[in-house]
Write a protein that holds these residues in place. Structure first.
Motif, PDB file in Angstrom:
ATOM      1  N   GLN A  86       0.839  -1.199   0.000  1.00 31.94           N
ATOM      2  CA  GLN A  86       0.000   0.000   0.000  1.00 31.94           C
ATOM      3  C   GLN A  86       0.875   1.250   0.000  1.00 31.94           C
ATOM      4  OE1 GLN A  86      -2.642  -0.129   3.372  1.00 31.94           O
ATOM      5  NE2 GLN A  86      -3.741  -1.935   2.644  1.00 31.94           N
ATOM      6  N   ASP A  87       0.591   2.157  -0.914  1.00 30.95           N
ATOM      7  CA  ASP A  87       1.249   3.461  -0.913  1.00 30.95           C
ATOM      8  C   ASP A  87       0.239   4.494  -0.413  1.00 30.95           C
ATOM      9  OD1 ASP A  87       3.654   2.531  -1.880  1.00 30.95           O
ATOM     10  OD2 ASP A  87       3.047   2.745  -3.966  1.00 30.95           O
ATOM     11  N   LYS A  88       0.607   5.216   0.664  1.00 35.97           N
ATOM     12  CA  LYS A  88      -0.327   6.117   1.333  1.00 35.97           C
ATOM     13  C   LYS A  88      -0.242   7.546   0.790  1.00 35.97           C
ATOM     14  CE  LYS A  88      -1.662   3.094   4.556  1.00 35.97           C
ATOM     15  NZ  LYS A  88      -3.060   2.678   4.785  1.00 35.97           N
ATOM     16  N   LEU A  89      -1.382   8.201   0.753  1.00 38.52           N
ATOM     17  CA  LEU A  89      -1.421   9.614   0.390  1.00 38.52           C
ATOM     18  C   LEU A  89      -0.874  10.492   1.498  1.00 38.52           C
ATOM     19  CD1 LEU A  89      -4.898  10.033  -1.352  1.00 38.52           C
ATOM     20  CD2 LEU A  89      -2.696  10.721  -2.307  1.00 38.52           C
ATOM     21  N   SER A  90      -0.975   9.999   2.726  1.00 37.83           N
ATOM     22  CA  SER A  90      -0.563  10.797   3.884  1.00 37.83           C
ATOM     23  C   SER A  90       0.931  11.101   3.889  1.00 37.83           C
ATOM     24  CB  SER A  90      -0.948  10.096   5.188  1.00 37.83           C
ATOM     25  OG  SER A  90      -0.448   8.776   5.215  1.00 37.83           O
ATOM     26  N   GLY A  91       1.686  10.447   3.051  1.00 37.84           N
ATOM     27  CA  GLY A  91       3.114  10.719   2.975  1.00 37.84           C
ATOM     28  C   GLY A  91       3.442  11.949   2.149  1.00 37.84           C
ATOM     29  N   TYR A  92       2.432  12.597   1.607  1.00 38.10           N
ATOM     30  CA  TYR A  92       2.626  13.765   0.763  1.00 38.10           C
ATOM     31  C   TYR A  92       2.062  15.010   1.433  1.00 38.10           C
ATOM     32  CZ  TYR A  92       3.556  10.328  -2.912  1.00 38.10           C
ATOM     33  OH  TYR A  92       4.069   9.294  -3.644  1.00 38.10           O
ATOM     34  N   THR A  93       2.528  16.162   0.986  1.00 38.91           N
ATOM     35  CA  THR A  93       1.972  17.416   1.475  1.00 38.91           C
ATOM     36  C   THR A  93       0.545  17.554   0.973  1.00 38.91           C
ATOM     37  OG1 THR A  93       2.675  18.705  -0.452  1.00 38.91           O
ATOM     38  CG2 THR A  93       4.270  18.472   1.364  1.00 38.91           C
ATOM     39  N   GLU A  94      -0.213  18.427   1.623  1.00 41.62           N
ATOM     40  CA  GLU A  94      -1.599  18.624   1.223  1.00 41.62           C
ATOM     41  C   GLU A  94      -1.700  19.078  -0.225  1.00 41.62           C
ATOM     42  OE1 GLU A  94      -5.622  18.631   1.170  1.00 41.62           O
ATOM     43  OE2 GLU A  94      -4.279  17.782   2.689  1.00 41.62           O
TER      44      GLU A  94
END
Length: 231
Positions: A86-94
């Protein structure tokens, strides 16, 4: 007279039969047509369904084993890498998250999933070097690698001609057990048949985890591509 008329009727019937036509038309090529074309050029791909892992994040560790004359060699390819399922979106800036969502390619924004691996893809590709096959191992776009597989020369004992050609076999995969090596595919080199006078690669079309198939006793050198799954 009757025989003459009958003969003419039979000739006319034969002429009509030979003149029959059947409908046909050119169709756009499908993915299956391209697979046929690629495989004829030495490309091969396998996919393994791992949707049973989708509810949690797991680490996929690629494992490659090298065999010669039926024995596992000391040439262990220790990649020392693992890929998340799983690659999470939370690892990126808004700001970056919004850009990614805007592309329409995010797996599930509400569940914070940028990508989810639903199947492992293993591909083999020819190279310019007849002693090297190229391996592609794909988990997600953020978890993939390409690696060369090196082979010894296979020669015609009479002419000395090098005849390295490669073939592939999938393994039966019925379940995934954590921390256990799971073989997925085999890439092997053809062997010279002294009786037939040619290089060949024939035997079982599918391999099992126990690796007891006769074909593995004949292939002089091969690689087993597999994985371990860690939680």
């Amino acid at each position: 007279m009757k025989r003459t008329i009958l003969g003419l009727l039979l000739m006319a019937s034969a002429a009509l039969s030979s003149a029959q036509t059947f409908p046909a038309k050119i169709q756009p090529s499908t993915a299956e047509d391209y697979v046929f074309l690629l495989e004829s050029k030495g490309y091969k791909s396998y996919a393994v369904d791992i949707t049973s892992l989708k509810d949690h994040n797991y680490m996929i560790e690629p494992v490659i084993q090298h065999y010669k004359d039926g024995k596992l060699t000391d040439n262990v390819i220790d990649l020392g890498i693992g890929f998340s399922t799983q690659d999470k979106l939370s690892g990126y800036t808004e700001e970056d998250r919004q850009k990614l969502i805007a592309t329409g390619q995010v797996y599930d924004a509400e569940k914070d999933l940028l990508e989810l691996c639903e199947k492992i893809r293993i591909g083999f590709m020819p190279t310019d070097n007849p002693l090297v096959e190229s391996l592609k191992f794909y988990v997600t776009s953020h978890g993939a690698f390409t690696l060369p597989l090196f082979f010894d020369e296979q020669k015609d004992p009479e002419t000395g001609e090098v005849g390295n050609t490669y073939n592939f076999r999938p393994f039966v995969v019925e379940s995934i057990e954590l921390e256990k090596f799971i073989p997925l595919a085999m890439c092997g080199v053809s062997w010279y048949d002294t009786k037939g006078g040619f290089f060949r690669f024939c035997g079982e079309e599918v391999l099992t985890e126990g690796m007891s198939e006769d074909i593995l006793k004949s292939v002089p050198e091969y690689y087993i591509i597999g994985m371990k799954v860690h939680k």
